[in-house]
Design a protein around this motif. Structure first.
Motif, PDB file in Angstrom:
ATOM      1  N   VAL A  81      -1.790  16.885  51.629  1.00 45.79           N
ATOM      2  CA  VAL A  81      -0.770  16.080  52.224  1.00 45.79           C
ATOM      3  C   VAL A  81      -1.297  14.648  52.405  1.00 45.79           C
ATOM      4  O   VAL A  81      -2.152  14.617  53.197  1.00 45.79           O
ATOM      5  CB  VAL A  81       0.031  16.583  53.618  1.00 45.79           C
ATOM      6  N   HIS A  82      -0.645  13.632  51.789  1.00 48.09           N
ATOM      7  CA  HIS A  82      -0.864  12.318  51.981  1.00 48.09           C
ATOM      8  C   HIS A  82       0.044  11.441  52.856  1.00 48.09           C
ATOM      9  O   HIS A  82       1.071  11.334  52.344  1.00 48.09           O
ATOM     10  CB  HIS A  82      -1.132  11.331  50.551  1.00 48.09           C
ATOM     11  N   PHE A  83      -0.812  10.930  54.020  1.00 44.21           N
ATOM     12  CA  PHE A  83       0.114  10.041  54.935  1.00 44.21           C
ATOM     13  C   PHE A  83      -0.068   8.992  54.515  1.00 44.21           C
ATOM     14  O   PHE A  83      -1.365   8.275  54.678  1.00 44.21           O
ATOM     15  CB  PHE A  83      -0.060  10.467  56.197  1.00 44.21           C
ATOM     16  N   PHE A  84       0.956   8.077  54.037  1.00 43.16           N
ATOM     17  CA  PHE A  84       0.749   6.770  53.598  1.00 43.16           C
ATOM     18  C   PHE A  84       1.557   5.654  53.912  1.00 43.16           C
ATOM     19  O   PHE A  84       2.736   5.973  54.785  1.00 43.16           O
ATOM     20  CB  PHE A  84       0.868   6.852  52.148  1.00 43.16           C
ATOM     21  N   LYS A  85       1.309   4.597  53.792  1.00 46.39           N
ATOM     22  CA  LYS A  85       2.553   3.421  54.146  1.00 46.39           C
ATOM     23  C   LYS A  85       2.392   2.475  52.811  1.00 46.39           C
ATOM     24  O   LYS A  85       1.433   2.304  52.156  1.00 46.39           O
ATOM     25  CB  LYS A  85       1.884   2.520  55.263  1.00 46.39           C
ATOM     26  N   CYS A 132      -4.461   8.645  55.081  1.00 46.75           N
ATOM     27  CA  CYS A 132      -5.059  10.010  55.804  1.00 46.75           C
ATOM     28  C   CYS A 132      -4.356  11.078  54.772  1.00 46.75           C
ATOM     29  O   CYS A 132      -3.066  11.073  54.596  1.00 46.75           O
ATOM     30  CB  CYS A 132      -4.408   9.855  57.234  1.00 46.75           C
ATOM     31  N   VAL A 133      -5.352  11.761  54.301  1.00 45.13           N
ATOM     32  CA  VAL A 133      -5.169  12.945  53.564  1.00 45.13           C
ATOM     33  C   VAL A 133      -5.567  14.236  54.333  1.00 45.13           C
ATOM     34  O   VAL A 133      -6.677  14.488  54.784  1.00 45.13           O
ATOM     35  CB  VAL A 133      -5.894  13.127  52.362  1.00 45.13           C
ATOM     36  N   ILE A 134      -4.716  15.219  54.593  1.00 46.43           N
ATOM     37  CA  ILE A 134      -4.837  16.385  55.380  1.00 46.43           C
ATOM     38  C   ILE A 134      -4.764  17.697  54.266  1.00 46.43           C
ATOM     39  O   ILE A 134      -3.698  17.871  53.472  1.00 46.43           O
ATOM     40  CB  ILE A 134      -4.073  16.743  56.429  1.00 46.43           C
ATOM     41  N   ALA A 135      -5.672  18.622  54.309  1.00 47.24           N
ATOM     42  CA  ALA A 135      -5.643  19.552  53.541  1.00 47.24           C
ATOM     43  C   ALA A 135      -5.250  20.881  54.251  1.00 47.24           C
ATOM     44  O   ALA A 135      -5.890  21.277  55.420  1.00 47.24           O
ATOM     45  CB  ALA A 135      -7.081  19.853  52.606  1.00 47.24           C
ATOM     46  N   PHE A 136      -4.430  21.667  53.874  1.00 44.88           N
ATOM     47  CA  PHE A 136      -3.917  22.872  54.454  1.00 44.88           C
ATOM     48  C   PHE A 136      -3.999  24.176  53.741  1.00 44.88           C
ATOM     49  O   PHE A 136      -3.666  24.237  52.714  1.00 44.88           O
ATOM     50  CB  PHE A 136      -2.464  22.586  54.828  1.00 44.88           C
ATOM     51  N   ARG A 137      -4.613  25.283  54.284  1.00 43.43           N
ATOM     52  CA  ARG A 137      -4.388  26.614  53.873  1.00 43.43           C
ATOM     53  C   ARG A 137      -3.628  27.308  54.666  1.00 43.43           C
ATOM     54  O   ARG A 137      -3.944  27.619  55.942  1.00 43.43           O
ATOM     55  CB  ARG A 137      -5.718  27.160  53.788  1.00 43.43           C
TER      56      ARG A 137
END
Length: 209
Positions: A81-85, A132-137
């Motif tokens: 998931v990339h949180f961006f503006k 901010c890029v967050i990786a989820f499993r």
């Protein structure tokens, strides 16, 4: 054969499956392995087709945070998931790399959400610096990339291969798909002269409060 996405690796489609199956059927040296390999290929293509039908294989923008939470928690086991503006140039740089990786890694869901549409998640996940890029499993955060921290050898650019290697390390990508040559080209940030590193100052325009 399907057209190649950015990065030089072809995506899979029905014509790819037909060509591979035909080549196996015509090779007498593979008699003892043919049926097993044909079934394996068929299963792989069927799974890839199913994943693409669920928006895998592309980078999808999610407009609201509830939908994002549903996808991460119950929709897909592996998510990036990339949180961006939209007006932050470094976010555009990150998007370029993620969009290159998405069609190569069907097993992972690539998502992006504008921080202005996700106030709850921004607060809960303490998203302060963009990109901010967050990786989820399985709904659990396993890695976080803040700005360009830990990518490449320059604070201003990195390669798609660098990003793939980082995500492979977190287990959110399953197999390496890029070679160094294919993923070596950096996406320059084109920052104006005199601008400051977002990782070293709270005053930089890429900070998100």
């Amino acid at each position: 054969m399907a057209a190649s996405p950015p990065g030089g690796q072809p995506t899979l489609d029905d014509s790819d499956e037909e060509e591979l199956l035909q080549s196996l059927e015509e090779d007498p040296a593979l008699d003892s392995f043919r049926e097993q390999r044909i079934q394996q290929l068929h299963d792989e293509f069927t799974r890839a087709k199913h994943l693409r039908s669920q928006d895998h294989g592309q980078q999808s923008e999610i407009k609201d945070e509830k939908t994002l939470m549903d996808i991460v928690n119950t929709g897909s086991e592996l998510c990036v998931v990339h949180f961006f503006k939209s007006d932050f140039h470094r976010c555009g740089t990150m998007d370029g790399h993620l969009a290159t990786l998405a069609p190569l890694h069907n097993e992972t869901r690539f998502l992006r959400i504008n921080v202005e549409n996700a106030p709850f998640l921004v607060s809960k996940l303490k998203v302060q610096v963009l990109p901010c890029v967050i990786a989820f499993r399985k709904g659990v955060s396993v890695d976080r990339i803040i700005g360009f921290e830990g990518l490449g050898y320059s604070e201003d650019s990195f390669s798609t291969n660098d990003l793939e290697t980082r995500l492979l390390g977190s287990g959110t990508l399953v197999r390496e798909k890029l070679t160094n040559a294919q993923g070596s080209g950096p996406w320059p940030t084109n920052r104006p002269a005199g601008s400051r590193n977002v990782l070293q100052t709270e005053d930089d325009d890429d900070d998100w409060d």
